[in-house]
Design a protein around this motif. Structure first.
Motif, PDB file in Angstrom:
ATOM      1  N   THR A 286       1.228  -0.934  -0.334  1.00 48.19           N
ATOM      2  CA  THR A 286      -0.160  -0.290   0.063  1.00 48.19           C
ATOM      3  C   THR A 286       1.311   1.861  -0.115  1.00 48.19           C
ATOM      4  O   THR A 286       1.950   0.922   0.711  1.00 48.19           O
ATOM      5  CB  THR A 286      -0.652   0.013   1.311  1.00 48.19           C
ATOM      6  N   SER A 287       0.345   2.181  -0.931  1.00 50.66           N
ATOM      7  CA  SER A 287       1.123   3.106  -0.634  1.00 50.66           C
ATOM      8  C   SER A 287       0.883   4.781  -0.564  1.00 50.66           C
ATOM      9  O   SER A 287      -0.918   4.463  -0.065  1.00 50.66           O
ATOM     10  CB  SER A 287       1.249   3.750  -2.551  1.00 50.66           C
ATOM     11  N   VAL A 288       1.459   5.469   0.790  1.00 47.53           N
ATOM     12  CA  VAL A 288       0.792   7.191   1.329  1.00 47.53           C
ATOM     13  C   VAL A 288       1.126   7.925   0.247  1.00 47.53           C
ATOM     14  O   VAL A 288       2.241   8.815   0.534  1.00 47.53           O
ATOM     15  CB  VAL A 288       1.093   6.987   2.614  1.00 47.53           C
ATOM     16  N   PRO A 289       0.159   8.618  -0.630  1.00 50.45           N
ATOM     17  CA  PRO A 289       1.309   9.263  -1.592  1.00 50.45           C
ATOM     18  C   PRO A 289       1.055  10.469  -1.105  1.00 50.45           C
ATOM     19  O   PRO A 289       1.286  11.731  -1.190  1.00 50.45           O
ATOM     20  CB  PRO A 289      -0.408   9.588  -2.694  1.00 50.45           C
ATOM     21  N   ARG A 290       0.580  10.863   0.120  1.00 51.08           N
ATOM     22  CA  ARG A 290       0.720  12.063   0.901  1.00 51.08           C
ATOM     23  C   ARG A 290       1.393  12.393   1.296  1.00 51.08           C
ATOM     24  O   ARG A 290       1.892  14.112   1.796  1.00 51.08           O
ATOM     25  CB  ARG A 290      -0.319  12.133   2.283  1.00 51.08           C
ATOM     26  N   VAL A 291       1.975  11.780   1.570  1.00 55.61           N
ATOM     27  CA  VAL A 291       3.777  11.935   2.372  1.00 55.61           C
ATOM     28  C   VAL A 291       4.775  10.862   0.932  1.00 55.61           C
ATOM     29  O   VAL A 291       6.102  10.979   1.341  1.00 55.61           O
ATOM     30  CB  VAL A 291       4.223  11.954   3.453  1.00 55.61           C
ATOM     31  N   GLY A 292       4.056  10.805   0.137  1.00 58.36           N
ATOM     32  CA  GLY A 292       5.114  10.259  -1.204  1.00 58.36           C
ATOM     33  C   GLY A 292       5.897   8.949  -0.764  1.00 58.36           C
ATOM     34  O   GLY A 292       7.064   8.636  -1.556  1.00 58.36           O
ATOM     35  N   ILE A 293       5.143   8.479  -0.398  1.00 58.03           N
ATOM     36  CA  ILE A 293       5.313   6.750  -0.563  1.00 58.03           C
ATOM     37  C   ILE A 293       4.979   5.646  -1.322  1.00 58.03           C
ATOM     38  O   ILE A 293       4.087   5.915  -1.377  1.00 58.03           O
ATOM     39  CB  ILE A 293       4.621   6.232   1.376  1.00 58.03           C
ATOM     40  N   PRO A 294       5.824   5.725  -2.141  1.00 61.74           N
ATOM     41  CA  PRO A 294       5.056   4.721  -2.637  1.00 61.74           C
ATOM     42  C   PRO A 294       4.794   3.180  -2.741  1.00 61.74           C
ATOM     43  O   PRO A 294       5.258   2.490  -1.532  1.00 61.74           O
ATOM     44  CB  PRO A 294       5.922   4.494  -4.439  1.00 61.74           C
ATOM     45  N   SER A 295       3.819   2.139  -3.131  1.00 62.28           N
ATOM     46  CA  SER A 295       4.727   0.803  -2.994  1.00 62.28           C
ATOM     47  C   SER A 295       5.290  -0.141  -4.029  1.00 62.28           C
ATOM     48  O   SER A 295       5.851   0.305  -4.263  1.00 62.28           O
ATOM     49  CB  SER A 295       2.548   0.877  -4.221  1.00 62.28           C
ATOM     50  N   ILE A 296       4.715  -1.217  -2.827  1.00 65.30           N
ATOM     51  CA  ILE A 296       6.518  -2.278  -3.686  1.00 65.30           C
ATOM     52  C   ILE A 296       5.721  -3.334  -4.764  1.00 65.30           C
ATOM     53  O   ILE A 296       4.088  -3.639  -3.818  1.00 65.30           O
ATOM     54  CB  ILE A 296       6.938  -2.657  -2.637  1.00 65.30           C
ATOM     55  N   LYS A 297       6.584  -2.929  -5.852  1.00 67.35           N
ATOM     56  CA  LYS A 297       5.386  -4.653  -6.150  1.00 67.35           C
ATOM     57  C   LYS A 297       6.483  -5.569  -6.183  1.00 67.35           C
ATOM     58  O   LYS A 297       7.906  -5.632  -6.573  1.00 67.35           O
ATOM     59  CB  LYS A 297       5.563  -4.498  -8.087  1.00 67.35           C
ATOM     60  N   LEU A 298       5.381  -6.742  -5.863  1.00 68.02           N
ATOM     61  CA  LEU A 298       6.684  -8.082  -5.516  1.00 68.02           C
ATOM     62  C   LEU A 298       5.671  -9.153  -7.167  1.00 68.02           C
ATOM     63  O   LEU A 298       4.975  -9.580  -6.830  1.00 68.02           O
ATOM     64  CB  LEU A 298       6.069  -8.890  -4.153  1.00 68.02           C
ATOM     65  N   VAL A 299       6.886  -9.892  -7.628  1.00 65.48           N
ATOM     66  CA  VAL A 299       6.395 -11.033  -8.382  1.00 65.48           C
ATOM     67  C   VAL A 299       6.952 -12.527  -8.146  1.00 65.48           C
ATOM     68  O   VAL A 299       7.974 -11.963  -7.450  1.00 65.48           O
ATOM     69  CB  VAL A 299       6.655  -9.856  -9.264  1.00 65.48           C
ATOM     70  N   ASP A 300       6.857 -13.330  -8.802  1.00 59.04           N
ATOM     71  CA  ASP A 300       7.244 -14.360  -8.864  1.00 59.04           C
ATOM     72  C   ASP A 300       8.182 -14.278 -10.366  1.00 59.04           C
ATOM     73  O   ASP A 300       7.762 -14.019 -10.900  1.00 59.04           O
ATOM     74  CB  ASP A 300       6.258 -15.440  -8.593  1.00 59.04           C
ATOM     75  N   SER A 301       9.495 -15.145  -9.954  1.00 60.55           N
ATOM     76  CA  SER A 301      10.481 -16.025  -8.920  1.00 60.55           C
ATOM     77  C   SER A 301      11.540 -16.142  -9.781  1.00 60.55           C
ATOM     78  O   SER A 301      11.723 -16.057 -10.828  1.00 60.55           O
ATOM     79  CB  SER A 301       9.455 -17.568  -9.112  1.00 60.55           C
ATOM     80  N   ILE A 302      12.282 -17.182  -8.820  1.00 57.29           N
ATOM     81  CA  ILE A 302      13.397 -16.828  -9.585  1.00 57.29           C
ATOM     82  C   ILE A 302      13.521 -18.184 -10.874  1.00 57.29           C
ATOM     83  O   ILE A 302      14.783 -17.952 -11.653  1.00 57.29           O
ATOM     84  CB  ILE A 302      14.564 -17.822  -8.709  1.00 57.29           C
ATOM     85  N   ASN A 303      12.511 -18.370 -10.872  1.00 58.56           N
ATOM     86  CA  ASN A 303      12.238 -19.695 -12.267  1.00 58.56           C
ATOM     87  C   ASN A 303      12.235 -19.193 -13.496  1.00 58.56           C
ATOM     88  O   ASN A 303      12.072 -19.028 -15.117  1.00 58.56           O
ATOM     89  CB  ASN A 303      11.768 -20.747 -11.433  1.00 58.56           C
TER      90      ASN A 303
END
Length: 835
Positions: A36-53
């Motif tokens: 979850t981002s908090v745009p009010r203070v400039g905190i973006p979201s992190i995108k997490l994806v699969d996988s090492i294969n």
């Protein structure tokens, strides 16, 4: 968009600017793959994806293609830390193409049993090998600013009822500490992953996301200070999981946090200081990955350097299991005719199933790769062999016609509140998947859709129509109802990972080769009360023409009998080895074993290429074939990598990272009677009845192994000499050995060092345990001195259950390297904790 540290400062420092509601919002995802981002203070979201294969994007189905690397069993068989570091760097580049900041992997759970459905996604039965190779990948990824997220902590080594089963071990049992936690402990000795994923299961009756070991072991004992996130929907509580130390509930929207957690804090049940700790860990993950932040659209780029790396990893991981009379490498000049047999020659299994699978950028056919490598491709004759399909395949595009006359399918969506379709699509794939959002105009509980086409069979016969659906359906052939069903129990887990549970099929006579009108009508799925996961709506229209396996075997035997050498491509696919379910046995699917045995009897020379993640039962034909190549699931460059080994362009150097046993029974497999979860009065339960006797650590391994742990043949030969053991000081030992290439070709050799316990050990210990390894390249006639350094307390200790500490007993310890043996002395006992 990329933000540097100088531009944004520290995200953790922004914690003091946040309201309580904003801090709470950080502790759960916003959607399936993002925090979850908090745009009010400039905190973006992190995108997490699969996988090492294969680093894929945010779509669960039919996402943007990506570079498909080999399976992790192939990684384990490379025994090459440097190569795994390069792999991590390559994976980071792929993650950036998907605008992702974190890759969910590596998976370093243990190969406890050869039926483990997700073993292909893990490295080994050995925790040291798993941990050290995993650490190299972590370091390569994070060198490029992309977070690694090793998983699943801990004891999540089977798939059946993985979300619910209880492993009946305490956190301080020898099995938990010396085998299952040891892989993570080894990884943390050699890397510092920016995140760790917590598993689904219970340990000693407590879900891992709310287990005391998050604090007791990860935080306090091992001093791990980074972000702890749940597996997807593994969070089971609000107050308990937050207090225990689970920083991030994934995915979103939140089920157990959000407004519920905010109210819990306001009621005084969770102190705000704990919220600050959890939020700081999530913000710390942002700080650690800030240099890779991007929000660009996902894209696919075919990178020659990435493809070269994939081919290199596949080549080094391929294991030559048998080579009777030096049949390999194949000299095509001396072979007037080559027979190639098997579905995998034209439809190779390049990866296992589940979250580790993704759409490849391209697919190499081993048959075509072999032909391209020969001066005379006409010397190759091919036949398909027996079917290995577990599922009925989707209707082939080339056999379909949409209403516009083009190959394809028409999909019409209907709302119960409107007349006529609200949307009409022409698609090239006969499937609909709506997981987290419906198309515009549809409302949950008030819609249905149709998939239709004109299907022309290749020949007349008794063929099979099938559907894979999540709701009630009707299937029509030329306007005649041929199959229907009300809604049956389908979970999100089934939808994502167990398609065979969604499949219904019917045999239909198609007496002519002409277009047949096929239409599937599917109702929306009605979610069960209390089901908090997304409501999946999916359907796939499938078709398989009649196959005669007996005739296929006869055709294969005929082709083999008229050839000088036969190459059989066989094995499993992602339909058998996958996240979500375990295997029932070690057998090859279908009638492959019968075909291999029949072909070998007719062939002058037989080479078997195996595609699989787990060991398979070879007992029926292992003595009949001349050579066996284990390809694993070799990724999108696997066709060339396998061909390189067959023709000798690459000298095979892979070594087994898991014991291959002769058969599946109580005598041969220590976990046979306690795998997988059993239903008891307390629910689904997993008992580690074999304790630490996992894999090669079992006392009878020498008698029951078909191919032992660490085994793998080469086209050259190596000799070992001059093993010297030097006790550097009271804490460290150095082992040096000379390795010489005494054969006819250059190649890699894997030097493996095992420790044997003192004769008077106070507890049962395995006859030997891997404690060091190195991989070296040697030209013909070249020799090198290989040095492996050991820390005594790591090499010699066992977990003492009475004191809940590691214990190194005094005594004489043995060192085994190849066919050489040495020893060193531990003068005094040591009790210790920590990483």
């Amino acid at each position: 968009m990329t933000n540097s540290k100088s531009e944004i400062g520290s995200y953790v420092a922004k914690l003091e600017e946040l309201t309580l509601a904003e801090k709470v919002s950080l502790l759960s995802g916003s959607d399936f793959m993002r925090t979850t981002s908090v745009p009010r203070v400039g905190i973006p979201s992190i995108k997490l994806v699969d996988s090492i294969n294969g680093v894929k994007g945010s779509e669960v189905h039919a996402g943007v293609p990506t570079a498909i690397f080999p399976s992790s069993t192939c990684y384990g068989s490379t025994w090459n830390r440097d190569l795994m570091h390069k792999l991590g760097v390559g994976l980071a580049a792929q993650a950036k193409l998907k605008s992702a900041q974190a890759v969910l992997g590596p998976t370093i759970n243990i190969h406890r049993d050869p039926r483990g459905g997700r073993n292909f996604e893990c490295f080994s039965e050995d925790p040291l090998l798993s941990g050290q190779l995993g650490a190299a990948i972590v370091n390569g990824l994070q060198q490029e600013g992309v977070s690694s997220c090793p998983k699943h902590f801990v004891c999540n080594d089977s798939e059946f009822q993985r979300r619910w089963y209880n492993v009946t071990e305490t956190q301080n049992s020898r099995a938990a500490r010396e085998i299952y936690m040891a892989a993570f402990q080894e990884l943390l000795r050699h890397s510092s992953p920016f995140a760790l994923m917590i598993s689904y299961n219970k340990l000693d009756g407590i879900y891992t996301t709310e287990h005391p070991f998050l604090k007791d072991i990860l935080r306090d004992e091992w001093h791990y200070s980074k972000c702890l996130l749940s597996d997807w929907y593994a969070t089971r509580s609000c107050e308990q999981s937050v207090k225990a130390g689970t920083d991030l509930e994934m995915p979103g929207p939140s089920v157990f946090r959000g407004k519920r957690l905010l109210e819990t804090v306001k009621k005084g049940l969770v102190d705000e200081s704990i919220i600050d700790e959890r939020a700081a860990a999530v913000l710390g993950l942002l700080d650690d990955t800030r240099d890779s932040y991007a929000d660009a659209p996902e894209k696919v780029v075919e990178d020659p350097s990435a493809n070269e790396l994939i081919r290199k990893v596949a080549s080094e991981g391929i294991v030559l299991l048998k080579n009777q009379n030096d049949v390999l490498p194949l000299n095509p000049v001396g072979q007037s005719k080559l027979a190639v047999i098997g579905m995998h020659a034209v439809q190779p299994a390049i990866c296992g199933g589940g979250s580790a699978s993704a759409a490849p950028q391209y697919l190499q056919q081993p048959l075509e790769c072999l032909k391209e490598s020969l001066s005379d491709p006409s010397q190759v004759t091919y036949t398909l062999g027996v079917s290995v399909n577990r599922l009925v395949p989707p209707v082939p595009l080339v056999q379909s016609r949409a209403d516009n006359g083009e190959p394809g399918f028409d999909v019409r969506y209907y709302s119960l509140d409107h007349k006529g379709p609200v949307a009409v699509d022409h698609v090239r794939n006969p499937a609909v998947n709506m997981v987290r959002q419906l198309i515009p105009g549809l409302e949950e509980g008030k819609f249905y859709f149709e998939i239709s086409t004109k299907l022309t069979p290749k020949f007349a016969g008794e063929h099979v129509l099938a559907v894979r659906v999540t709701g009630a359906f009707e299937l029509f052939l030329d306007d005649e109802l041929v199959l229907s069903s009300p809604q049956y129990e389908v979970s999100m887990e089934n939808f994502l990972f167990e398609p065979f549970l969604l499949e219904r099929r019917v045999q239909v006579p198609m007496r002519e080769v002409r277009p047949y009108a096929v239409k599937l009508v599917m109702q929306n799925r009605i979610a069960a009360p209390g089901d908090y996961e997304p409501n999946p709506h999916g359907a796939c229209l499938c078709f398989q023409e009649f196959t005669d396996d007996e005739q296929a075997i006869a055709d294969a035997v005929s082709v083999a009998a008229s050839s000088d050498t036969t190459i059989i491509y066989a094995g499993r696919t992602s339909e058998y080895e996958s996240e979500g379910y375990d295997l029932a046995d070690m057998a090859l699917p279908g009638l492959q074993a019968s075909m291999i045995k029949a072909v070998a009897a007719a062939s002058k020379r037989t080479v078997l290429v195996l595609y699989c993640g787990n060991p398979v039962d070879l007992s029926e034909f292992v003595d009949d074939v001349d050579a066996i190549i284990l390809a694993h699931y070799p990724g999108q460059e696997g066709g060339r990598a396998v061909t390189d080994v067959i023709l000798g362009e690459v000298n095979p150097s892979g070594k087994l990272a898991t014991t291959w046993r002769k058969k599946l029974d109580e005598q041969h497999v220590p976990s046979f009677n306690s795998f997988s979860a059993r239903l008891t009065d307390e629910g689904y339960t997993v008992d580690y009845t074999e304790g630490i006797k996992v894999g090669y650590r079992a006392p009878n391994t020498a008698e029951v192994a078909l191919f032992p742990f660490g085994f793998g043949l080469s086209y050259t030969s190596f000799t070992y000499s001059n093993l010297n053991i030097d006790e550097v000081d009271d804490s460290n030992v150095s082992a040096r050995v000379t390795v010489e290439n005494t054969g006819d070709g250059a190649g890699y050799e894997v030097v493996q060092l095992y420790i044997t316990p003192p004769a008077d050990s106070s507890v049962w210990r395995p006859a030997r345990e891997l404690k060091g390894f190195d991989k070296v390249w040697l030209e013909v006639g070249e020799s090198k001195q290989v040095e492996i350094e050991l820390v005594k307390k790591y090499a010699c200790s066992f977990w003492d259950e009475s004191s809940c500490k590691w214990k190194m007993e005094s005594g004489v310890y043995g060192v085994v390297v190849g066919d050489l043996a040495g020893q060193f002395t531990v003068a005094s006992e040591l009790m210790w904790t920590g990483v």
